[in-house]
Design a protein around this motif. Structure first.
Motif, mmCIF file in Angstrom:
data_model
loop_
_atom_site.group_PDB
_atom_site.id
_atom_site.type_symbol
_atom_site.label_atom_id
_atom_site.label_comp_id
_atom_site.label_asym_id
_atom_site.label_seq_id
_atom_site.Cartn_x
_atom_site.Cartn_y
_atom_site.Cartn_z
ATOM 1 N N ASP A 196 48.201 33.528 39.717
ATOM 2 C CA ASP A 196 47.035 32.696 39.417
ATOM 3 C C ASP A 196 45.734 33.450 39.677
ATOM 4 O OD1 ASP A 196 48.658 30.620 38.656
ATOM 5 O OD2 ASP A 196 48.657 29.652 40.620
ATOM 6 N N ALA A 197 45.642 34.094 40.826
ATOM 7 C CA ALA A 197 44.432 34.863 41.135
ATOM 8 C C ALA A 197 44.271 36.033 40.177
ATOM 9 C CB ALA A 197 44.491 35.364 42.579
ATOM 10 N N LYS A 253 40.289 35.910 47.692
ATOM 11 C CA LYS A 253 41.374 36.662 47.068
ATOM 12 C C LYS A 253 41.068 37.049 45.627
ATOM 13 C CE LYS A 253 44.807 34.482 50.068
ATOM 14 N NZ LYS A 253 46.005 33.593 50.158
ATOM 15 N N VAL A 254 40.435 36.165 44.870
ATOM 16 C CA VAL A 254 40.092 36.520 43.490
ATOM 17 C C VAL A 254 39.123 37.699 43.474
ATOM 18 C CG1 VAL A 254 38.935 35.722 41.397
ATOM 19 C CG2 VAL A 254 40.574 34.230 42.556
ATOM 20 N N GLU A 303 40.564 31.096 47.153
ATOM 21 C CA GLU A 303 40.115 31.587 45.854
ATOM 22 C C GLU A 303 38.865 32.455 45.988
ATOM 23 O OE1 GLU A 303 38.664 29.769 41.528
ATOM 24 O OE2 GLU A 303 39.939 28.596 42.868
ATOM 25 N N ILE A 336 46.298 31.027 45.811
ATOM 26 C CA ILE A 336 44.986 30.385 45.921
ATOM 27 C C ILE A 336 45.131 28.867 45.923
ATOM 28 C CG2 ILE A 336 43.688 32.304 44.936
ATOM 29 C CD1 ILE A 336 43.779 30.921 42.244
ATOM 30 N N LYS A 346 45.301 36.129 37.009
ATOM 31 C CA LYS A 346 44.856 35.604 35.721
ATOM 32 C C LYS A 346 43.353 35.343 35.714
ATOM 33 C CE LYS A 346 49.091 33.382 33.993
ATOM 34 N NZ LYS A 346 49.052 34.021 32.670
ATOM 35 N N ILE A 347 42.859 34.752 36.795
ATOM 36 C CA ILE A 347 41.420 34.494 36.871
ATOM 37 C C ILE A 347 40.647 35.812 36.831
ATOM 38 C CG2 ILE A 347 39.585 33.579 38.349
ATOM 39 C CD1 ILE A 347 41.573 31.494 39.349
ATOM 40 N N SER A 348 41.141 36.811 37.533
ATOM 41 C CA SER A 348 40.459 38.106 37.573
ATOM 42 C C SER A 348 40.430 38.755 36.201
ATOM 43 C CB SER A 348 41.147 39.024 38.587
ATOM 44 O OG SER A 348 41.159 38.458 39.881
ATOM 45 N N SER A 369 50.952 36.076 43.212
ATOM 46 C CA SER A 369 49.558 36.460 42.978
ATOM 47 C C SER A 369 49.129 36.211 41.542
ATOM 48 C CB SER A 369 49.361 37.942 43.314
ATOM 49 O OG SER A 369 50.154 38.763 42.470
ATOM 50 N N GLN A 414 37.932 37.004 34.009
ATOM 51 C CA GLN A 414 36.552 37.358 34.326
ATOM 52 C C GLN A 414 36.195 38.748 33.810
ATOM 53 O OE1 GLN A 414 36.133 36.888 38.556
ATOM 54 N NE2 GLN A 414 36.166 34.649 38.476
ATOM 55 N N ARG A 420 40.016 41.121 41.573
ATOM 56 C CA ARG A 420 39.127 41.493 40.469
ATOM 57 C C ARG A 420 38.455 42.836 40.723
ATOM 58 N NH1 ARG A 420 34.879 37.796 41.022
ATOM 59 N NH2 ARG A 420 33.975 39.388 42.386
#
Length: 738
Positions: A137-138, A469-470, A466, A446, A140-142, A135, A145, A474
């Motif tokens: 990658d998702a 799940k993101v 993406e 993702i 990190k994006i969260s 999990s 943001q 988040r």
């Protein structure tokens, strides 16, 4: 120096700082627009002091990016001071103004008078992602943001949130929040889930008919054979199909279909590993002639009190062969009957698509839109799914409480927990939802593998994954934001001090200084731009939106919808086993254990006054031995000796049926729970009175054994004692939920 001059200088200093504060957001906005927000590979914001060898490893891993190391922190302006005041020490990152480490729970008193917005801008939420695994990658994006701090390699200091990939025990954590509950992985395994749901089916068969009839192998193989033969004898036209699922299997591993209990493959399963055999749903809803299931993400935010959220969107995973009802010729067609993504991705017919409404993996919302266009009542479908989720979580929570008190006993330091669960749901042809299984560690990847050439694969981003799940990760972090809770509890606005800690500002300032402060507030309004809202008067406290800019203004609305306690009134009558678990935990006696000893069981019988002329204490001992021996032979965990919760539930059912013979089972159990809670409440009151008399000079009565002493503690919060001794009325909760 005269008093008047010092106050004038103080007011001038305040005014100068107000101008600087008013200009700071504009400068920060320009800087943010010029430089993209990023997460540093080592500390994602605030660096830590490291040993020389660690620093060399860090330099070898990545090139230093000085521009991002401190871009989230701005050195605050020193507060204005009176001429004779003691000079303020220089501020050090991670330290309060008094040169002490910042405590986790209580913030240091800020002599500079900074607002809550300024304070929280200096203190971002920290997330330890070193154990995140798939999990990552998702996550990190969260975090990017949310503009939080990530520690991908861990941190010596405590973090606010720890994100584990598999288990609660991935790390030793003593504070903060962790995204796993202890025992959740064990609870949602196929055998344990089937047993938990079966208990609820015995109590409320109509409410729990969303779970297929199941048998546990090898323990219930003979029962399985006998029941199938009995049904066939009564209805010769019945030609069932059964699906066999290994208890420890995942991603479709080891699953197969059979038509008869005499299937030779079933005999092999009995010898190899435990499994669950269930009735196969032969008439599923089809789209494009393909069978599909739904993966919904459910957030268990809290166990006590129970809080459940459901994501407003999920994933629909399709088979890759047109569906036909099971027959001896197609039982082995995996791509026709099994919807597992990990299996169908190897099919030549699997379709990767960047569109949410086409391909072999789509969003659930696109399916609902398609059904709505055909006249299907979407609100009814969602209502049934929400009901299924709440009832399933209610079935799981009793034993989760036992796990929780074992790993995090009351009174000992430990983290708070939350967890994202993956519910796999199948819609039947009549749109009734059926629970297939619950995943403690749903995949949050993702990207997907794409075969470039035979044996050569490449990870390709999946826009469908993406998108769903993101948002789930988040918004889970947004709901668990610890600083948001502190800001709401302790920093409601700029002009009102933290609640329950200090008296109002007016009580601590002289009248002249108070007048100057009002003058300063009035003059500061003229310095602000017209677009900025006016500050409220002293008689009207500033609202949170006026005092503190919303840090989540740039984010979309939260995709997680609360369903419990929102709909608690419709489902609380189902929580009988939860109340029984509170009784079980009360009489465990020793912190950290999960099984009830014989002394604790006898104390339970004695304190609740359940023994009688027809049920002697000798009969109670025999009941304990028989049930404990049988359950210990069925469970693999032999760490503790004693009666497990499920054994206690069986004994409780037996006692309820003896005492209240003329009632249905759920009413018998409810009446016995009421009776036990009533007697224990009387015992608590009696011991409380004796304790008070003992402290006033008298001698307190002997508390007896450790189990009896532990049993004298008050009932767990959320289960107030009652003396109703009345049958609970079971209401139908399957109506539409708004």
């Amino acid at each position: 120096m005269q008093r008047g001059s010092s106050e004038r200088e103080l007011a001038a200093g305040w005014e100068a700082e107000a101008v600087a504060v008013a200009e700071a957001p504009a400068a920060a906005a320009v800087a943010a627009a010029a430089e993209p927000v990023g997460v540093d590979s080592g500390a994602a914001g605030e660096p830590e002091r490291k040993a020389p060898e660690e620093q060399s490893k860090e330099r070898a891993r990545a090139q230093p990016r000085a521009a991002e190391e401190g871009d989230a922190l701005v050195t605050p302006r020193p507060p204005p001071t009176l001429p004779l005041a003691k000079p303020q020490p220089a501020r050090v990152r991670g330290l309060c103004p008094h040169r002490k480490p910042r405590s986790k729970g209580r913030g240091c008193r800020r002599s500079s008078g900074r607002s809550a917005d300024e304070y929280c801008s200096q203190r971002r939420v920290t997330v330890d992602s070193s154990k995140a695994r798939t999990s990552l990658d998702a996550l990190k994006i969260s975090i990017r943001q949310l503009k939080w701090k990530e520690f991908p390699f861990g941190r010596r200091l405590p973090c606010d949130i720890y994100w584990h990939g598999v288990s609660f025990h991935d790390n030793d954590i003593f504070s903060g929040q962790v995204n796993k509950f202890p025992g959740m992985t064990e609870m949602v395994r196929k055998i344990t889930l089937s047993r938990a749901v079966r208990i609820m089916q015995n109590l409320f068969p109509e409410e729990y008919n969303f779970y297929p009839r199941s048998w546990i192998l090898p323990d219930e193989f003979q029962l399985f054979v006998a029941q199938v033969r009995m049904v066939k004898d009564g209805d010769p036209s019945w030609k069932p199909t059964f699906i066999v699922k290994p208890d420890s299997g995942c991603q479709g591993d080891g699953i197969y279909l059979i038509k008869d209990p005499s299937d030779i493959r079933l005999a092999g399963t009995l010898q190899s590993r435990p499994a669950v055999v269930q009735e196969y749903i032969c008439k599923p809803l089809l789209i494009d002639k393909l069978k599909f299931d739904i993966r919904l993400y459910v957030l268990l935010k809290s166990l006590d009190p129970l809080e459940i959220y459901i994501a407003k969107d999920g994933l629909s995973r399709f088979c890759t062969e047109p569906y036909q009802e099971p027959s001896p010729k197609n039982l082995h067609h995996t791509f026709m009957h099994l919807t597992n993504y990990s299996l169908n991705i190897h099919s030549g017919n699997f379709v990767h698509s960047d569109s949410t409404s086409t391909g072999s993996k789509r969003t659930f919302s696109s399916i609902l839109c398609r059904l709505s266009s055909k006249g299907v009542d979407i609100k009814k479908v969602w209502s049934d799914i929400i009901s299924l989720v709440i009832k399933t979580v209610i079935a799981l929570t009793p034993e989760l409480k036992v796990f929780y008190q074992s790993d995090i006993p009351a009174g000992r330091p430990g983290p708070t927990c939350f967890q994202i669960l993956g519910f796999d749901i199948l819609l039947m042809k009549n749109l009734k939802p059926i629970l297939l299984e619950v995943n403690a560690n749903p995949s949050m990847r993702i990207e997907h593998e794409q075969e470039l050439s035979p044996g050569v694969f490449e990870n390709v981003p999946s826009l469908v994954d993406e998108e769903v799940k993101v948002a789930v990760i988040r918004d889970t972090l947004r709901l668990m934001d610890p600083l948001k809770n502190k800001r709401e509890n302790h920093f409601p606005d700029i002009y009102v001090d933290r609640k329950h800690r200090f008296p109002p500002v007016s009580d601590r300032m002289s009248s002249s200084v108070l007048q100057l402060s009002k003058l300063f507030v009035a003059r500061s309004q003229k310095l602000k731009q017209p677009a900025v809202k006016e500050e409220p008067s002293d008689s009207e406290p500033a609202s949170a939106s006026d005092a503190n800019p919303n840090p989540e203004a740039h984010l979309p609305s939260i995709c997680l919808k609360q369903v419990f306690p929102k709909y608690a009134k419709q489902f609380n009558y189902l929580r009988l086993v939860d109340r029984m678990a509170n009784l079980f935990i009360r009489f465990l006696g020793i912190k950290g254990t999960m099984k009830l000893g014989p002394t604790g069981f006898r104390t339970f019988i004695r304190n609740c006054k359940l023994s009688s002329s027809s049920l002697s204490m000798a009969a109670v001992d025999i009941l304990y031995i028989d049930i404990t021996r049988r359950w210990n032979s069925m469970t693999l965990d032999q760490r503790d000796s004693g009666m497990c919760l499920q054994g206690f539930v069986e004994a409780f059912f037996y006692l309820a049926q003896r005492k209240f013979k003329m009632l249905p089972l759920h009413e018998q159990v409810a009446s016995l729970v009421d009776l036990c809670e009533y007697h224990l409440s009387l015992l608590d009151e009696k011991r409380l009175v004796c304790g008070r008399s003992g402290t006033s000079g008298g001698r307190a009565p002997d508390s007896g054994t450790p189990q009896e002493a532990a049993a004298s503690a008050p009932l767990a919060q959320g289960t107030p004692p009652a003396c109703t001794n009345s049958a609970h009325k079971v209401s139908n909760s399957r109506h539409a939920l708004s």
